[in-house]
Design an enzyme around this catalytic site. Structure first.
Site, PDB file in Angstrom:
ATOM      1  CB  THR A   1      18.150  -7.069  40.129  1.00 27.41           C
ATOM      2  OG1 THR A   1      17.059  -7.970  39.889  1.00 27.41           O
ATOM      3  CG2 THR A   1      19.317  -7.471  39.270  1.00 27.41           C
TER       4      THR A   1
ATOM      5  CB  SER B   1       7.818  -5.495  34.410  1.00 26.91           C
ATOM      6  OG  SER B   1       8.140  -4.170  34.713  1.00 26.91           O
ATOM      7  CE  LYS B   2      13.349  -7.514  39.585  1.00 28.50           C
ATOM      8  NZ  LYS B   2      14.050  -8.454  40.380  1.00 28.50           N
ATOM      9  NE  ARG B   3      14.117  -3.184  34.361  1.00 23.86           N
ATOM     10  CZ  ARG B   3      14.741  -3.631  33.304  1.00 23.86           C
ATOM     11  NH1 ARG B   3      14.545  -3.064  32.129  1.00 23.86           N
ATOM     12  NH2 ARG B   3      15.549  -4.649  33.388  1.00 23.86           N
TER      13      ARG B   3
ATOM     14  N   GLY C   1       6.707  -1.389  38.816  1.00 22.32           N
ATOM     15  CA  GLY C   1       6.131  -1.347  40.152  1.00 22.32           C
ATOM     16  C   GLY C   1       5.047  -2.386  40.382  1.00 22.32           C
TER      17      GLY C   1
END
Ligand code: GLU
Length: 475
Positions: free
Chosen positions: A12, A248-250, A252
């Site tokens: 993802t 979290s990569k969401r 950033g």
């Protein structure tokens, strides 16, 4: 029993730090015991698939030196290792599970969005379709009616299992949702694919985020219904950004790729994340991957979440930079030297930088003055501690120039001796020579190394040119 673990990322995007840590723990659990570490790509959620993400997974693992023993690219006895290539396997087992009573055909027209919402809100879906007889269901399928296969949970009481990190877990069967196992497009959900794959691939230890703790009883039921043994579970707490928020990569937050781009070394990142949730039981903090393999143990994994501390990682990265041989460090610095003028003594520059930087990205700000003399004000020559000002600079710079012009041996030691002698001769403090020289050569208050180191880095011609510039500016 040979230990077999698997890293099962969904492709993802960039490699999230939490995921990389999971991979590391999977790798170490296997390798500490001479076991196998597998790579399995979980791409059944086609909506979340990102082009190129599988390559990122490969590259990350290769860069950090976590070699997998079986995987999509190298094969193995238990392939295919990409879930989208295993569709027929899941279908076969899903239908088998229906026959065994662990699942049923469902014709409700519930959308996937509803399904996800239920899961999020923890709403247990009471599926009327489980009361449809198998014969009738098969007839409806034969008539072309779309269907999914949904888990059937008839058990009552408490489900129990042991987790290597969290200990004994008890969850009421009534709390478990009868979720979809096989979707109408024939793709399995994670809830089904993980069980089938982990069983068929002989996985002995499953390491994954603790968000799966509460659904694991559902997976155990599937194992039971098939008459299979479930693997050991090692659920790990999340890596946190602060006390309240997950990294979290969401949002950033930094991925492995971001950190590398910011000048962190892969081996330092691995070392640091190994300690985010595991401790060696000693004071030692610096571990190579090889050393981690020797000392890692599941028992020392922690169940409390750890906070990702960039300051600590930066410190550790500095330790790794300093531990490099000159040649290794030099290779790492080369990309940062790309547009330096040819007069620059790269060996000297590299030697000066190595003890002083903590990330490679710091090289840029450290060497800006090497590329080009920055604009500076004459006030910069004023320094209380060094007892210097523009007047001192004005008076010493011509003599400095004279000494340096006559200098044949252009080394730090020789230049330092010459300037020290000059200070003695002029009856001023060393700093009253060295500080003005440093400002003249760099145009900056702080530099990597002192005046003579900078002179060596710049080379004789450029050094004399910059001193001339300073003399002119002060005139
Ligand atoms: N594909 C799942 C994820 O990325 C893997 C979880 C697991 O390791 O079982 O969250």
């Amino acid at each position: 029993m040979k230990i077999r673990t698997r890293f099962a990322p969904s492709p993802t995007g960039y490699m999230h730090i939490g995921n990389l840590r999971t991979a590391l723990y999977e790798y170490l659990i296997a390798k500490a015991e001479g076991g196998d570490f597998l790579l399995r790509i979980e791409d059944t959620d086609q909506k979340r698939f990102v082009e190129g993400a599988t390559e990122i997974i490969y590259n990350t693992l290769r860069t950090v030196g976590m070699k997998w023993d079986e995987g999509p690219d190298i094969g193995g006895n238990f392939g295919p290792y990409v879930q989208s290539e295993r569709k027929s396997i899941y279908a076969e087992y899903a239908h088998k599970l229906v026959e065994l009573g662990g699942a049923h055909y469902c014709f409700c027209s519930k959308s996937e969005a509803d399904e996800e919402k239920n899961e999020e809100l923890n709403i247990k879906f009471q599926d009327p379709c489980k009361f449809i007889s198998l014969e009738e269901a098969k007839q409806r399928i034969a008539n072309g009616e779309p269907y999914v296969i949904r888990q059937t949970i008839n058990k009552k009481g408490k489900s129990k299992y042991h987790d290597e990190v969290y200990g004994d877990i008890e969850i009421d069967y009534d709390e478990l949702d009868e979720g979809v196992l096989l979707k109408s497009d024939g793709f399995p959900t994670y809830n089904f694919a993980n069980v089938v794959d982990d069983h068929l691939m002989n996985i002995t230890h499953v390491v994954r985020g603790n968000e799966y703790v509460s659904s694991t009883p559902k997976y155990n039921l599937i194992y039971e219904d098939f008459g299979w043994e479930h693997p050991h579970y090692v659920h790990v707490p999340p890596v946190m950004k602060d006390a309240q928020h997950k990294l979290s990569k969401r949002n950033g937050d930094a991925s492995f790729q971001d950190l590398v781009a910011k000048g962190y070394l892969p081996e330092a990142i691995i070392n640091y994340i190994a300690l985010l949730g595991w401790n060696p039981g000693t004071e030692q903090e610096i571990f190579s991957l090889e050393e981690l393999k020797q000392v890692f143990s599941i028992e020392r994994l922690s169940k409390s979440p750890s906070i990702f501390d960039i300051t600590k990682l930066t410190w550790m990265n500095g330790c790794y930079i300093r531990a490099k041989s000159f040649e290794e460090f030099y290779q790492l610095t080369l990309p940062y030297y790309a547009d330096l003028p040819s007069n620059v003594n790269l060996n000297a520059l590299t030697k000066t930088l190595q003890p002083r930087i903590e990330t490679l990205a710091q090289i840029e700000e450290q060497i800006d003055f090497v590329k080009e003399l920055p604009q500076y004000e004459n006030e910069l020559f004023f320094n209380k501690k060094m007892k210097t000002d523009t007047e001192i600079a004005k008076s010493v710079l011509p003599s400095i120039k004279e000494v340096l012009s006559a200098q044949n041996e252009w080394t730090n030691e020789a230049l330092f001796e010459s300037l020290k002698s000059l200070a003695e001769k002029l009856n001023v403090k060393n700093g009253q020579i060295l500080y003005p020289a440093r400002i003249a050569l760099s145009g900056k208050e702080t530099t990597p190394g002192g005046a003579t180191e900078i002179a060596v880095i710049l080379g004789k011609d450029e050094t004399l040119k910059r001193i001339d510039t300073a003399i002119e500016k002060l005139a």
